[in-house]
Enzyme design. Structure first.
Site, PDB file in Angstrom:
ATOM      1  N   TYR A  43      -3.698  -2.150 -10.273  1.00  0.00           N
ATOM      2  CA  TYR A  43      -3.586  -1.992  -8.813  1.00  0.00           C
ATOM      3  C   TYR A  43      -2.698  -3.076  -8.200  1.00  0.00           C
ATOM      4  O   TYR A  43      -1.800  -2.788  -7.408  1.00  0.00           O
ATOM      5  CB  TYR A  43      -4.995  -2.008  -8.197  1.00  0.00           C
TER       6      TYR A  43
ATOM      7  N   TYR B   3      -4.374   3.083   7.921  1.00  0.00           N
ATOM      8  CA  TYR B   3      -5.677   2.411   8.051  1.00  0.00           C
ATOM      9  C   TYR B   3      -6.412   3.007   9.256  1.00  0.00           C
ATOM     10  O   TYR B   3      -6.339   4.208   9.489  1.00  0.00           O
ATOM     11  CB  TYR B   3      -5.500   0.897   8.189  1.00  0.00           C
TER      12      TYR B   3
ATOM     13  N   LYS C  35       0.442   3.431  -2.925  1.00  0.00           N
ATOM     14  CA  LYS C  35      -0.728   4.314  -3.080  1.00  0.00           C
ATOM     15  C   LYS C  35      -0.326   5.789  -3.051  1.00  0.00           C
ATOM     16  O   LYS C  35      -1.002   6.636  -3.631  1.00  0.00           O
ATOM     17  CB  LYS C  35      -1.757   4.005  -1.983  1.00  0.00           C
TER      18      LYS C  35
ATOM     19  N   SER D 186       0.788  -1.235   0.000  1.00  0.00           N
ATOM     20  CA  SER D 186       0.000   0.000   0.000  1.00  0.00           C
ATOM     21  C   SER D 186       0.818   1.283   0.000  1.00  0.00           C
ATOM     22  O   SER D 186       0.252   2.361  -0.187  1.00  0.00           O
ATOM     23  CB  SER D 186      -0.938   0.021   1.202  1.00  0.00           C
TER      24      SER D 186
ATOM     25  N   VAL E 252       1.070  -3.733   3.876  1.00  0.00           N
ATOM     26  CA  VAL E 252       1.023  -5.040   4.546  1.00  0.00           C
ATOM     27  C   VAL E 252       2.283  -5.878   4.315  1.00  0.00           C
ATOM     28  O   VAL E 252       2.436  -6.924   4.933  1.00  0.00           O
ATOM     29  CB  VAL E 252      -0.223  -5.891   4.175  1.00  0.00           C
TER      30      VAL E 252
END
Ligand code: GLU
Length: 314
Positions: free
Chosen positions: A196, A247, A72, A69, A265
């Site tokens: 993605y 998160y 992102k 992530s 992660v």
């Protein structure tokens, strides 16, 4: 914010590495993505790139890991370059307070994801980056962008990680189809997800990651290459990292560490001390919120030892 003397910082890094080596509570390695489950839990790396270009490395700082992530942040930067503030019609800017892959919130909010750092938001961002391209080209553009940011063309995407996630990422597939039903995905879900999953499968070392984060430390400037984004955009990306980068533990990370950070992660965290340092830590064991257990502790130690915090006058 000021920087400690270089020798002091080296000692701080050494102390962090030694402390982490002793840690017995190292968290659990993510197992839901097949290729990640076999990464040894005893790894720990840290890299700090200072505003003047000085680099401090510790532990497994040169070993590539799956950034997941953290990608992102780079995908968001690309998408903002393409569509600017129009992006915010399709993605929000609020912390989610929910797990990164929650579908309930998406239902309640009519297919508009809370922010670009939860999975649904990142899938919309991937859709924006896919516009006008074949998936291969969009993936290539993303890879070249990361090469440029890190100043390192040896960075690769791990095909097996991307494939494993495509085969098991049922929740992401559901999120994407759900948003397509709301009209918030403009391309077929499988094409967007292909992009993605590939961006998540970028493999980078702490050193490469800290180098790639320099533009966020330097108001959008990349040393030796010019401007990546304007100062306002860099500031805003940092703000999103601080409020949404961990998160539903983003508030706790701001409380404990106090600087913008984005976790993945794979156990990595990219953290930015504006004007001072770009930092990457990696340890694959995750805490109960899905953030690197030792990575978070290491950043907490670092901010204690240096006084680095966006909430501090020091
Ligand atoms: N590729 C992962 C997923 O979509 C990224 C999750 C993460 O790092 O937070 O599940």
């Amino acid at each position: 914010m000021s920087a400690p003397a270089s020798s002091d910082l080296s000692a701080i890094v050494e102390n962090i590495v030694a402390t982490m080596a002793q840690e017995t509570h190292r968290g659990k390695v993510a197992s839901y993505i097949p290729g990640l489950a076999c990464v040894p839990v005893n790894k720990f790396g840290i890299a700090i790139v200072m505003a003047d270009g000085t680099v401090h490395l510790g532990g497994d700082a040169l070993e590539p890991f799956s950034i997941q992530s953290i990608s992102k942040v780079f995908a968001l930067t690309l998408a903002l370059g393409k569509v600017g503030d129009q992006l915010w019609r399709r993605v929000g800017r609020e912390p989610s307070g929910n797990p990164f892959n929650s579908i309930m919130q998406l239902e309640a909010e009519h297919g508009i994801p809370r922010n670009p750092f939860i999975n649904a938001g990142a899938i919309v961002v991937a859709d924006v980056n896919l516009a006008g391209h074949m998936p291969r080209e969009a993936i290539g553009e993303m890879l070249r962008f990361v090469h440029y940011l890190a100043g390192d063309e040896s960075i690769v995407i791990e095909e097996d990680i991307a494939r494993g996630e495509a085969e098991t990422g049922f929740r992401n597939i559901a999120l994407a189809n759900y948003m397509r039903a709301f009209g918030n995905l403009h391309h077929p879900a499988d094409l967007v997800l292909g992009c993605y999953f590939h961006q998540c499968a970028l493999a980078m070392s702490c050193q490469q990651l800290a180098m790639a984060g320099r533009y966020l430390m330097l108001d959008g400037m990349l040393p030796g290459s010019g401007r990546v984004v304007n100062a306002r955009r860099a500031r805003r990306i940092n703000a999103l990292m601080l409020t949404c980068g961990h998160y539903d533990a983003s508030g706790d990370f701001a409380f404990r560490v106090g600087i913008p950070g984005k976790s993945g992660v794979g156990g990595g965290i990219l953290a930015v001390v504006p004007g001072v340092a770009s930092i990457a830590v990696w340890s694959p064991g995750l805490n109960e919120n899905g953030n690197s257990a030792l990575g978070t502790r290491a950043l907490e130690m670092l901010s204690e030892a240096t006084g680095w915090s966006v909430f501090s006058a020091r």
